[in-house]
Write an enzyme that holds these catalytic residues in place. Structure first.
Site, PDB file in Angstrom:
ATOM      1  N   HIS A 196      58.243  12.021 -59.431  1.00  0.00           N
ATOM      2  CA  HIS A 196      59.151  12.028 -60.573  1.00  0.00           C
ATOM      3  C   HIS A 196      59.932  10.724 -60.730  1.00  0.00           C
ATOM      4  CE1 HIS A 196      62.501  13.936 -63.087  1.00  0.00           C
ATOM      5  NE2 HIS A 196      61.404  14.288 -63.716  1.00  0.00           N
ATOM      6  N   LYS A 198      60.896   6.864 -61.728  1.00  0.00           N
ATOM      7  CA  LYS A 198      60.618   5.916 -62.808  1.00  0.00           C
ATOM      8  C   LYS A 198      61.133   4.560 -62.343  1.00  0.00           C
ATOM      9  CE  LYS A 198      61.136  10.033 -65.110  1.00  0.00           C
ATOM     10  NZ  LYS A 198      61.722  11.262 -64.547  1.00  0.00           N
ATOM     11  N   ASP A 203      58.220  -9.351 -59.576  1.00  0.00           N
ATOM     12  CA  ASP A 203      58.426 -10.528 -58.720  1.00  0.00           C
ATOM     13  C   ASP A 203      59.475 -10.287 -57.633  1.00  0.00           C
ATOM     14  OD1 ASP A 203      56.505 -11.875 -60.118  1.00  0.00           O
ATOM     15  OD2 ASP A 203      57.899 -13.021 -61.364  1.00  0.00           O
ATOM     16  N   HIS A 376      68.170  13.423 -72.079  1.00  0.00           N
ATOM     17  CA  HIS A 376      67.385  13.373 -70.844  1.00  0.00           C
ATOM     18  C   HIS A 376      68.060  12.524 -69.775  1.00  0.00           C
ATOM     19  CE1 HIS A 376      63.465  12.533 -68.601  1.00  0.00           C
ATOM     20  NE2 HIS A 376      63.545  13.855 -68.636  1.00  0.00           N
ATOM     21  N   ASP A 383      85.798   9.247 -61.345  1.00  0.00           N
ATOM     22  CA  ASP A 383      87.041   8.470 -61.446  1.00  0.00           C
ATOM     23  C   ASP A 383      86.825   7.092 -62.062  1.00  0.00           C
ATOM     24  OD1 ASP A 383      88.240  10.632 -60.305  1.00  0.00           O
ATOM     25  OD2 ASP A 383      88.644   9.707 -58.363  1.00  0.00           O
TER      26      ASP A 383
END
Length: 458
Positions: A196, A198, A203, A376, A383
């Site tokens: 899951h 992403k 480089d 999503h 704080d």
């Protein structure tokens, strides 16, 4: 054989009792967290080399943060103790709130790449701007950039059925179909365990992560009736790319058996001085990584709140511990807000999440339902100083099952940026009224409780 929450164990026992054959098959397929024998062996074998690499990295003392704000100190201590590495400082960090801006920025960075590009996504959906990313990635491979692409088999099923994998491989891109789904593997590995994360690494210096899959919202799930997906991504430059690189190399080795440890950090890896750079800790969760890490991190962050706690998540099915922590924070005077989408693409989660509303509202938690599409974004702001941004939903699947990644940022400047994004979400949301909620129809209450029964399994 492993101690689990009583609610989860009882739910499974009742399912097996009511539907013996179906229940047993379901339990063998989804009940235990097993990665598969081959992947589990690879996960164990990779750690000696990974530990040596981390030990070498620690010699670059100038990239590590040794001081944190009061609100962030406990969480950074937890991460260092459990993951063996402190947060890194001197990073440049930019929030990207538009999918179009994110994909165009990504294309520009790919065009400037000179050595290597690594990507991992849960969903890659062909169409629109996602195709421009694919084209730029193939162009990079043709000019000699080493490109690796790892995509989840279930989430990216449309991609693997398209012509893109063949074209990319012909261009020289290494493509891996992670955690392949098939009936032959159903008893060898848990099928709903998914990759899951992403992540984009360029480089060993530029990095992206957040909630966005490789999709153009204009072409993605248009018939789901929830509107376009709304995401948040972070673009980073600096030593955090090195720590994210070790996570990617572990995932790659678990899936392929090939070791691609990133090179040692450059002595000039930190061009941003501490005064102008951000301190970031990377939390990686999933099989082979420190167990229960993200759950502990969220609890620590919530209990660190003294004034304000704002959380955004598309799927709200918290554990009992998280629910208790959120309610306790509100009851001790913290201003607590949770922002969720009004319309959800997951029917089970949509109804199960509403079973938690009454308890949250009674504790004084403000629940906002976002009206501008499927929100999503996964974020936590404590704080105005401590931020968590990444791929983790507030549900059982993200907390204890999937491969996930989260950034922990200790910086009030970034906190202000995230606060403005969350305020924009709130401005496009409707506040759940406690009195109206308590007067909802009886059949809705029944449906909520029925789906709540399955919440330990979601």
């Amino acid at each position: 054989m492993k101690r689990r929450a009583v609610t989860s164990a009882m739910a499974w026992l009742l399912i097996i009792y009511i539907l013996p054959l179906v229940g047993i098959i379901a339990y063998l397929s989804f009940g235990e967290l097993h990665l598969g024998k081959r992947r589990a062996e690879r996960a164990r074998a990779m750690w000696p080399a990974t530990a040596r690499w981390l030990s070498d990295l620690k010699q670059s003392q100038h990239i590590f943060a040794h001081k944190n704000s009061d609100v962030a100190r406990a969480l950074f201590q937890l991460c260092e103790k459990r993951q063996g590495i402190a947060g890194v400082k001197g990073n440049q960090l930019q929030l990207l709130t538009s999918t179009e801006d994110t994909l165009k920025a990504l294309v520009r960075d790919i065009q400037l790449a000179r050595h290597n590009i690594e990507m991992v996504f849960y969903i890659w959906q062909p169409g629109g701007l996602a195709d421009e990313v694919a084209e730029s990635l193939m162009a990079a491979a043709r000019r000699g950039v080493h490109c690796r692409l790892m995509l989840d088999s279930a989430g990216s099923v449309d991609f693997f059925r398209s012509t893109w994998p063949g074209m990319m491989r012909n261009a020289g891109i290494d493509i891996v179909e992670s955690l392949k789904v098939s009936l032959l593997r159903v008893f060898l590995r848990r099928m709903d365990l998914r990759q899951h994360r992403k992540v984009v690494l360029i480089d060993n210096y530029v990095a992206y992560t957040g909630s966005m899959n490789m999709v153009d919202p204009r072409y993605f799930k248009q018939d789901a009736g929830v509107g376009q997906w709304v995401d948040l991504m972070a673009r980073m430059e600096g030593p955090v790319a090195t720590t994210m690189g070790i996570v990617y190399s572990c995932d790659w080795e678990i899936e392929t058996g090939k070791r691609i440890l990133p090179p040692p950090p450059d002595v000039n890896i930190m061009p941003f001085e501490q005064e102008s750079g951000h301190t970031i800790q990377v939390i990686a969760s999933g099989p082979g990584f420190p167990e229960d890490m993200i759950h502990q991190a969220l609890l620590t962050a919530i209990y660190s709140a003294h004034e304000q706690l704002v959380m955004t998540t598309p799927y709200l099915v918290p554990s009992d511990d998280l629910l208790h922590a959120i309610c306790t924070a509100s009851l001790r005077g913290v201003d607590v807000s949770i922002i969720i989408p009004r319309y959800n693409d997951n029917l089970l989660v949509r109804w199960a999440s509403r079973a938690f509303f009454s308890e949250l509202l009674e504790a004084g938690v403000k629940i906002y339902q976002f009206e501008g599409g499927l929100l999503h974004t996964k974020s936590v702001l404590v704080d105005g100083q401590l931020s968590l941004v990444g791929t983790v939903n507030l549900d059982m699947r993200s907390l204890w099952l999937n491969f996930e990644i989260t950034l922990v940022i200790d910086d009030d400047g970034f906190g202000s940026d995230l606060s403005r994004v969350q305020d924009d979400y709130i401005a496009r949301s409707t506040l759940v009224d406690r009195i109206r909620w308590e007067n909802r129809s009886w059949w809705r209450r029944v449906v909520e409780r029925l789906f709540y029964f399955f919440s330990p399994l979601l």
